[in-house]
Structure formats: C-alpha cells, structure tokens
Design an enzyme around this catalytic site. Structure first.
Site, PDB file in Angstrom:
ATOM      1  N   GLY A  47       4.712   0.408   8.459  1.00  0.00           N
ATOM      2  CA  GLY A  47       5.057  -0.770   7.649  1.00  0.00           C
ATOM      3  C   GLY A  47       6.180  -0.483   6.668  1.00  0.00           C
ATOM      4  O   GLY A  47       6.121  -0.887   5.508  1.00  0.00           O
ATOM      5  N   ASN A  49       9.492  -1.292   6.827  1.00  0.00           N
ATOM      6  CA  ASN A  49      10.718  -2.101   6.840  1.00  0.00           C
ATOM      7  C   ASN A  49      10.957  -2.804   5.507  1.00  0.00           C
ATOM      8  O   ASN A  49      12.010  -3.351   5.258  1.00  0.00           O
ATOM      9  CB  ASN A  49      10.699  -3.114   7.998  1.00  0.00           C
ATOM     10  CG  ASN A  49       9.440  -3.940   8.008  1.00  0.00           C
ATOM     11  OD1 ASN A  49       8.378  -3.448   7.643  1.00  0.00           O
ATOM     12  ND2 ASN A  49       9.555  -5.192   8.397  1.00  0.00           N
ATOM     13  N   GLY A  51       9.206  -3.244   1.067  1.00  0.00           N
ATOM     14  CA  GLY A  51       8.198  -2.905   0.058  1.00  0.00           C
ATOM     15  C   GLY A  51       8.046  -1.418  -0.213  1.00  0.00           C
ATOM     16  O   GLY A  51       9.005  -0.653  -0.143  1.00  0.00           O
ATOM     17  N   ILE A  52       6.799  -1.034  -0.524  1.00  0.00           N
ATOM     18  CA  ILE A  52       6.497   0.359  -0.861  1.00  0.00           C
ATOM     19  C   ILE A  52       6.866   1.289   0.291  1.00  0.00           C
ATOM     20  O   ILE A  52       7.415   2.368   0.077  1.00  0.00           O
ATOM     21  CB  ILE A  52       4.980   0.528  -1.151  1.00  0.00           C
ATOM     22  CG1 ILE A  52       4.563  -0.334  -2.338  1.00  0.00           C
ATOM     23  CG2 ILE A  52       4.633   1.978  -1.416  1.00  0.00           C
ATOM     24  CD1 ILE A  52       3.064  -0.291  -2.585  1.00  0.00           C
ATOM     25  N   GLY A  53       6.566   0.867   1.501  1.00  0.00           N
ATOM     26  CA  GLY A  53       6.848   1.699   2.671  1.00  0.00           C
ATOM     27  C   GLY A  53       8.331   1.992   2.797  1.00  0.00           C
ATOM     28  O   GLY A  53       8.734   3.130   3.057  1.00  0.00           O
ATOM     29  N   SER A 176      -6.125   0.604  -2.660  1.00  0.00           N
ATOM     30  CA  SER A 176      -5.862  -0.327  -3.759  1.00  0.00           C
ATOM     31  C   SER A 176      -7.040  -0.349  -4.706  1.00  0.00           C
ATOM     32  O   SER A 176      -8.179  -0.056  -4.318  1.00  0.00           O
ATOM     33  CB  SER A 176      -5.634  -1.731  -3.207  1.00  0.00           C
ATOM     34  OG  SER A 176      -5.733  -2.688  -4.239  1.00  0.00           O
ATOM     35  N   TYR A 202     -10.305  -7.811   2.307  1.00  0.00           N
ATOM     36  CA  TYR A 202      -9.247  -6.896   1.894  1.00  0.00           C
ATOM     37  C   TYR A 202      -9.848  -5.737   1.099  1.00  0.00           C
ATOM     38  O   TYR A 202      -9.554  -4.559   1.360  1.00  0.00           O
ATOM     39  CB  TYR A 202      -8.203  -7.642   1.061  1.00  0.00           C
ATOM     40  CG  TYR A 202      -7.089  -6.770   0.558  1.00  0.00           C
ATOM     41  CD1 TYR A 202      -6.174  -6.209   1.434  1.00  0.00           C
ATOM     42  CD2 TYR A 202      -6.950  -6.503  -0.807  1.00  0.00           C
ATOM     43  CE1 TYR A 202      -5.144  -5.395   0.978  1.00  0.00           C
ATOM     44  CE2 TYR A 202      -5.923  -5.692  -1.276  1.00  0.00           C
ATOM     45  CZ  TYR A 202      -5.027  -5.145  -0.383  1.00  0.00           C
ATOM     46  OH  TYR A 202      -4.020  -4.344  -0.850  1.00  0.00           O
TER      47      TYR A 202
END
Ligand SMILES: *[C@@H]1O[C@H](CO)[C@@H](O)[C@H](O)[C@H]1NC(C)=O
Length: 327
Positions: A47, A49, A51-53, A176, A202
């Site tokens: 993941g 592409n 944000g954090i990644g 999280s 979640y």
C-alpha cells in the site's frame, strides 16, 4: 459588554484551544532520528502508492535500499515509484501488483518476488482499509479482515522464506490505537460469519495486527531466527486515504478530525524508525506509538489469544507446509 464582544471572546478562545491541541499533536509526533543508510537492503512495502506507505518507501529509498512498492493499483504505484526515483536519485524502486485482500494475489506476488530477489531485509505490512461496506471476497473472507490481517499473515509467512536466507530482517505491521476500541475477538466471527459489526471491524483487525506481531516474534525466537524482528506500530492520527471508500457519515467525521492529524510524512516516522534505526535493533514483539515503545490494550497482550488467532489464521489462509517457514 455587547453581544459582539462576547462572541469575539468565544471566537478567540476557540481558535486558541484548537491551536493548542494542534500544537500538542505536532510536538508529540516523534521523529526517526536515525541517519543510517541501508544500501543493498531490499524492502517490500504494501500500500505504498500514497500516505504513510509512500513516505516510508521514499525514506528507505533515500537511504539506499531497493524498494518494492506492492500495491493493488499498479498504475498508481508506477507513478509513485517514478516520483520516488526522481526525488531520491535511487533507480531501484519497483512497482509490483499486490492485492493483499486476495490470498491468490499474495501467493502470486510472493512466487514472483522469490524468483526475482535473493534477499529480503524489510517487510512493512502497511496496506489497510476501514469503513468499507459489507463485502465478502470470492475467497469467503470479510474485506477488512482479508486486507488488514489474513493477507499480511500469509504474505509474511511466505516471505519469511526469503528473509531467512540472510538470517536478519525487520517486519513492521502498521496497527492503530483503534485496537483499544474492542474488548473481545471472536475467532469464530473473524469473517463476519455470525454477525456483521461494522463499528468494531477496523478495531479488531488492528488488534489482530498486534496479536499477530506478538506471536510472530515468539515463533521467530522459538525457530532460532532471533535476527528477524517483528513489531507493530501505531502511527497516530494521520491524514490518510484509508477512508476513501468509506460510507459518507464516517467520512465526514474523519474529515473534521483530520484537521488535527499528522501529515503522512510525520505519520511515517515510527514505521521508518522500526525499519532502520540501530536503537531498536533486536527489539521484537513490541507495540510502538510515536517512535516510543508503548502498551497495547490488555487483550493485545494476551498470548493465549495471540496463539489461537495464529492457529485460526493458518486454517483460514490454508497455509501449506512449504509456506510455513517457522517450523
Ligand atoms: C546478510 O547480509 C549482510 C549485508 O549484505 C552480509 O554482510 C551478511 O554476510 C549476510 N549474512 C548471511 C548469513 O548471508
């Protein structure tokens, strides 16, 4: 005092409070202070592409690693890889297709990677979803659990085969603080077989990330692989696109709270630290917040639940003997 005057006071008061809260978030954000280079290392980040990644990938590329962006949207990953190459001058940034919610896709990705790479030093389980509509994948998995837990579980187990070759490596799973919202984990309802509880889904996947990490660390030690560490990280409140497919009400709630949140670059710091810093060398099975070791919920500490979740996950993903690298 006129009404206008009172309103002004209230206005100034509110702005100050909001400012103070925002400042507090900024100051407690934490930063990876390590300047270590990791030339020659190979990293896989799911993941990545955006944000954090993405920020994690860019940072590791800057430090000299070969970075593989493992993403569901290959086109977007390719663009991200091109941007990182340009910004870091590291040409070894590769986009690869991986839909972590699909066990078949995970297996395909791993098979390709094992052919192409002779080592793996860093694995970041970052991809995740939240607030999705009820969806059961064609492999009969609930979408949150498929993406946030079962996919990463299978991916990690298979890729350990590659990591083991060098005998050292770091596995970081992005969890999280939301894991504290839930007080139970029904192993017979992981794929919403009995009940659909959207509010806690979640949270439960993020709890699963911590339990997975604890049991993984225990099994690595037991298998004599103490050079490979596993840690779970709470990046804090970050402006991310994780809710981009979320239902409307959820989305608005998040949009408002995001005003206080960290930028993805700030949010990536705890993950980057766990990937590279000398200061965390050898530390394993831990939960981190803002670059510091922290406590999870009591349930997140329960090694019996961790073991049971592991065994259940082996069953669900049908982990084969050859995919089990922790015998
Ligand atoms: C692991 O990789 C490092 C860095 O490339 C190397 O120095 C070391 O010899 C390798 N260890 C094994 C057991 O292959």
């Amino acid at each position: 005092m006129g009404a206008l005057c009172v309103l002004t006071y209230i206005g100034v008061g509110l702005v100050s409070i909001v400012g103070a809260v925002k400042l507090y978030f900024k100051m407690t954000a934490g930063k990876c202070k390590s300047t270590r280079r990791i030339d020659g290392q190979v990293a896989v980040i799911t993941g990545s592409n955006q944000g954090i990644g993405y920020e994690t990938a860019k940072d590791l590329a800057r430090r000299g690693a070969k970075v593989i962006l493992a993403c569901r949207n290959l086109e977007s990953a390719q663009k991200a890889a091109d941007r990182i190459k340009k910004e870091t001058n590291n040409q070894e940034v590769i986009a690869k297709k991986l839909d972590v919610s699909s066990l078949a896709s995970v297996r395909q990705f791993c098979a390709d990677l094992m052919k192409e790479e002779s080592r793996l030093d860093i694995l970041v389980n970052n991809a995740g979803v939240a607030g999705m509509r009820r969806t059961i994948t064609d492999e009969s998995l609930e979408l949150h659990f498929a993406t946030n837990h079962f996919g990463p579980f299978l991916l990690t187990n298979i890729l350990l085969g590659l990591m083991k070759k060098n005998g050292s490596g770091r596995i970081v799973t992005v969890s999280s603080v939301a894991h504290t919202w839930t007080k139970e984990l029904d192993l017979e309802n992981l794929n919403s077989e009995k009940q659909w509880e959207p509010k806690l889904l979640y949270a439960r996947t993020k709890l699963a990330n911590i339990l997975f990490t604890r049991e993984l660390a225990r099994r690595l030690k037991a298998a004599g692989l103490s050079g490979i560490t596993a840690n779970a990280v709470n990046p804090g409140g970050v402006k991310t696109a994780i809710f981009r497919h979320a239902r409307k009400t959820f989305k608005y709630m998040i949009m408002v709270s995001q005003f206080f949140f960290k930028t993805p670059e700030e949010g990536a710091q705890p993950t980057i630290q766990l990937c590279v810093a000398d200061s965390v060398e050898g530390l394993t099975g831990l939960y981190w917040t803002d670059c510091k070791q922290s406590r999870s919920s009591t349930l997140g500490d329960d090694m019996d639940v961790a073991k049971a979740l592991w065994e259940k996950s082996v069953e669900v993903v049908k982990l084969s003997d050859s995919e089990n690298n922790l015998k």
